[in-house]
Design a protein around this motif. Structure first.
Motif, short mmCIF file in Angstrom:
data_model
loop_
_atom_site.label_atom_id
_atom_site.label_comp_id
_atom_site.label_asym_id
_atom_site.label_seq_id
_atom_site.Cartn_x
_atom_site.Cartn_y
_atom_site.Cartn_z
N ARG A 239 -29.89 3.59 24.60
CA ARG A 239 -31.14 3.85 25.33
C ARG A 239 -31.38 2.77 26.40
O ARG A 239 -31.92 3.06 27.47
CB ARG A 239 -32.32 3.94 24.36
N ASN A 240 -30.98 1.54 26.11
CA ASN A 240 -31.06 0.51 27.16
C ASN A 240 -30.18 0.90 28.35
O ASN A 240 -30.59 0.76 29.50
CB ASN A 240 -30.59 -0.85 26.63
N ALA B 140 -39.15 -3.70 31.82
CA ALA B 140 -38.13 -4.58 31.23
C ALA B 140 -38.22 -4.57 29.71
O ALA B 140 -37.32 -5.05 29.03
CB ALA B 140 -38.28 -6.00 31.77
N LEU C 70 -34.30 0.83 35.46
CA LEU C 70 -35.25 -0.15 34.95
C LEU C 70 -34.59 -1.53 34.85
O LEU C 70 -33.38 -1.62 34.66
CB LEU C 70 -35.79 0.30 33.59
N PRO C 71 -35.39 -2.60 34.97
CA PRO C 71 -34.80 -3.94 34.98
C PRO C 71 -34.29 -4.35 33.61
O PRO C 71 -34.81 -3.90 32.59
CB PRO C 71 -35.98 -4.84 35.39
N LYS C 72 -33.27 -5.20 33.59
CA LYS C 72 -32.76 -5.74 32.33
C LYS C 72 -33.84 -6.59 31.69
O LYS C 72 -34.62 -7.23 32.38
CB LYS C 72 -31.50 -6.58 32.57
N GLY C 73 -33.89 -6.58 30.34
CA GLY C 73 -34.95 -7.29 29.61
C GLY C 73 -34.76 -8.79 29.61
O GLY C 73 -33.77 -9.31 30.04
N GLN D 85 -38.07 -3.05 26.01
CA GLN D 85 -37.33 -1.95 25.39
C GLN D 85 -38.26 -0.83 24.92
O GLN D 85 -37.87 0.34 24.93
CB GLN D 85 -36.52 -2.47 24.20
N LYS E 251 -38.55 1.28 27.91
CA LYS E 251 -37.24 1.86 28.25
C LYS E 251 -36.88 3.00 27.30
O LYS E 251 -36.38 4.04 27.72
CB LYS E 251 -36.15 0.80 28.13
N HIS E 252 -37.10 2.76 26.03
CA HIS E 252 -36.63 3.74 25.04
C HIS E 252 -37.44 5.02 25.09
O HIS E 252 -36.90 6.12 24.90
CB HIS E 252 -36.63 3.12 23.64
N ALA F 273 -31.76 3.71 30.32
CA ALA F 273 -32.93 3.25 31.08
C ALA F 273 -32.50 2.39 32.27
O ALA F 273 -33.06 2.49 33.36
CB ALA F 273 -33.88 2.48 30.17
#
Lengths: 381, 351
Positions: free
Chosen positions: A368-369, B234, A378-381, B236, B239-240, A372
């Motif tokens: 899912r990362n 950013a 979407l930006p990396k966490g 999760q 995102k999920h 995304a």
């Protein structure tokens, strides 16, 4: 767009069906995660290879039939329809081999692919380490160059089939100064080489389906490196693409299970909630099949698999859990039984195994990362 | 076996998308909503000039002679834009139905639609009201055993307010003496069944577009909105949510395309496939629509943000052209009535 098989494709299906009718063992083989079952499944791989059915998409030179992905799907549909044994050689045939076709040398292909196709050499994957699971780039196992050999040291874990397999393909750090994705190489090694110690890990079902591999000064010739030195990450991600995207789980597997679920509901009766779960399972198995037919058509037309491979992995693994959970619900108070009759119907085994699906081949949280970040930006966490 | 769209099919959808990106923005939708008008004449003219109402009218009647597979990616783009005008039902349901009716008046209407001179709306016994009846010149009513043509001047329309301001629903009253029976008996039922399948198919295609729009808007917002010193996207948790929506879209789109390719079979398999497409696409749109509200936070619950416009279209399409229970029954009929072995995925009923 033409959603109908050609006459040649129909004839191919008939040929597969006839061969399987003559050759599929009447009795279900023992689990390939037991010593006896592993040998029985290896023998089945030899039978398959005898009919040239073990690796149908491979070039003929290596024991395949050079078939396109649509015919692979047809083959798989017939294979699952016939209730043929699980593929003990799948890690090699469906994961390592496509990578070897792309990155291997001519010598490597000639040396490794034919015995892989025949089941003489069965392969295990040796990527994960105790501290490198979802974070695969954290691998520490090292391969140190010594003349025309690498000397392998480290600790691999969660290697499916490694207890009884012959060879493994492992990810090693060839550049000791490197970090993360750089400086890694994919190296093949024999599981009975001096310095290799394989320790079985008992799984949730009590069987030793995977293992730890301890490597202590194991020597592997340099020509057993797949792809360039330091290119291991790229090579592994190609494998992961096949794994998540297409070949690890053919749609027919879920369609066959969904058909059995419908029969179970029919036999035992189902209430409205169970009926809804059965309906959803059949639709999802069907949707997965349609999506893979679309992907296969796109690849045949010259396209590539990208991050949508991660969508596939999330979808089939979650549909599998829901499907088996519905079966247990329908079985009611008998669902927990594990005697020979119940074990033979496979629903509890299937349910437990389905719980591994959202974890192996990259946990669904990681998938899912990827979806995304790579599909939605979407930006990396 | 070939499960790919042609370059031409993809290109038509791209041209439609470009036109709508230009002329059907959130601001355009609000302007039309505030005016209360049924359509934006400039945008409608552009769509007519593209030839879209003529898409599924045979060439012999002045149409383009295209099929459901051609129009499906276009309908997806109309969903993506939440196009207010009833183009999809006109081009995908009304025009081919009129063209297929064995009656000169019906074929004349099909020709006028293809020429961009007339609009039509379809009433169907599967649903209580007629969408887009106020902009129609002719109404086609599919009732058990008969299909009636009604000149719009002869009917009385009673507006039924919908949560989707652009889903203009009407109760239709008429004097039987004004109606032309363009088909009767089994032929009427056959054409009505095909019209229902087309309505469901193109609602599904719009559902895919709506779902993708909801995800795209949310992804853009999640990149821009900063909390705790970083974009909320950013995290999760965010995102999920959005990845789960994208997975649902990816596994609904092939079902919709397959339904388009198989709709002509008009058998237990194609009906189940169309129903599966409707259920899967609107389930994806439902999840994406709700997730978009959640990702936008309080902004998502406000009138000022566009996400509610797309959510409301999803709500309107969910029950249109057969509700969820109707479509589940059709999938269930196929599952219980025919073999399910692997290899049956493209099955066709043989006589």
């Amino acid at each position: 767009m033409r959603l109908a098989y050609t006459a040649e494709q129909d004839a191919f299906r008939a040929e597969v069906r006839a061969w399987l009718a003559d050759h599929v063992p009447a009795e279900r083989l023992a689990s390939f995660d037991t010593a006896e079952g592993f040998q029985a499944h290896r023998a089945w791989e030899k039978v398959l290879h005898g009919g040239r059915w073990s690796a149908v998409t491979w070039p003929e030179a290596y024991g395949g039939r050079g078939l396109d992905l649509i015919r692979w799907l047809i083959f798989e549909e017939e294979y699952w329809r016939a209730g043929a044994p699980g593929r003990v050689g799948q890690n090699g045939i469906f994961l390592l081999a496509p990578t070897m076709m792309e990155y291997g040398t001519a010598e490597q292909k000639a040396r490794f692919l034919p015995p892989m196709a025949s089941g003489e050499e069965i392969w295990a994957q040796a990527w994960s380490e105790p501290q490198a699971g979802s974070d695969l780039a954290a691998v520490r196992a090292r391969a140190t160059r010594d003349g025309d050999h690498y000397v392998l040291n480290g600790h691999k874990i969660w290697s499916s089939r490694a207890v009884f397999a012959d060879w493994a393909f492992g990810l090693f750090r060839t550049d000791p100064a490197s970090e993360r994705h750089k400086g890694l190489s994919l190296i093949l090694f024999k599981l009975d080489a001096p310095g290799v110690r394989v320790v079985p890990i008992q799984q949730i079902d009590g069987e030793a389906g995977f293992a730890e591999i301890f490597l202590e000064d194991v020597r592997s010739p340099v020509d057993q490196r797949l792809g360039g030195e330091g290119e291991g990450w790229t090579v592994c991600m190609a494998t992961a693409g096949f794994e998540r995207g297409l070949m690890l789980r053919s749609p027919a597997r879920f369609q066959a299970a969904a058909a059995r679920l419908v029969a179970l509901a029919d036999r035992r009766g189902a209430d409205a909630v169970q009926e809804a779960a059965v309906l959803q399972a059949v639709m999802d198995a069907d949707a997965y099949a349609l999506s893979i037919y679309a992907t296969a058509s796109r690849l045949i037309a010259g396209g590539k698999i990208g991050a949508e491979a991660s969508c596939n992995k999330v979808f089939w693994s979650e549909l599998d859990v829901a499907l088996y959970r519905a079966a247990l619900s329908i079985k009611g108070a008998e669902a927990e039984l594990t005697g020979p009759t119940e074990a033979a119907d496979g629903w509890m085994d299937g349910y437990l195994f389905s719980l591994a699906g959202p974890i192996y081949a990259g946990a669904n949280e990681i998938q899912r990362n990827i979806i995304a970040e790579r599909m939605l930006g979407l930006p990396k966490g | 076996m070939d499960f790919t769209l042609s370059d031409e099919q993809r290109m038509t959808a791209e041209v439609t998308a470009a036109l709508l990106a230009d002329r059907c923005t959130g601001a355009d939708l609000r302007r039309l909503m505030d005016s209360g008008a049924a359509l934006d004449p400039v945008r409608w003219r552009a769509l007519v000039e593209m030839g879209l109402p003529a898409a599924m009218v045979p060439e012999s009647l002045g149409g383009l002679g295209l099929g459901e597979v051609d129009l499906t990616p276009v309908a997806e783009q109309c969903g993506f834009a939440a196009l207010p005008e009833p183009l999809v039902e006109l081009a995908g349901v009304a025009a081919p139905l009129l063209a297929a009716l064995d009656h000169p008046a019906a074929r004349a209407w099909a020709g006028r639609i293809a020429a961009g001179e007339a609009m039509a709306a379809v009433g169907h016994s599967c649903q209580p009201f007629v969408a887009g009846a106020d902009t129609a010149d002719v109404l086609v009513l599919c009732r058990p055993g008969e299909i009636l043509l009604l000149n719009a001047e002869t009917v009385t329309l009673g507006r039924q307010p919908s949560i989707d301001p652009f889903h203009r629903l009407f109760a239709v009253a008429f004097d039987g003496g004004d109606a032309i029976a363009a088909a009767r008996g089994p032929e009427a039922d056959r054409l009505a069944a095909l019209a229902l399948d087309r309505g469901a198919l193109f609602a599904a295609a719009q559902g895919i577009g709506l779902a993708q729009r909801a995800v795209d808007l949310s992804a853009a917002y999640a990149k821009a909105r900063v909390q705790f010193g970083k974009p909320i996207g950013a995290n999760q948790a965010v995102k999920h949510h959005l990845a789960s929506c994208q997975v649902k879209i990816e596994f609904a789109r092939p079902v919709v395309l397959a339904a388009a390719a198989q709709i002509g079979q008009q058998d237990i398999y194609s009906r189940a496939r169309v129903s599966h497409a409707k259920l899967a696409a609107l389930a994806a749109a439902d999840l994406a629509g709700r997730t978009a509200i959640q990702v936008h936070g309080a902004m998502g619950y406000s009138w000022a943000t566009d996400v509610h416009v797309y959510l409301k279209r999803v709500l309107a399409l969910t029950g249109a052209w057969g509700d969820e229970a109707f479509h589940r029954r059709r999938v269930s009929a196929r599952i219980k009535g025919r073999a399910l072995d692997p290899g049956q995925v493209f099955a066709v009923e043989t006589a």
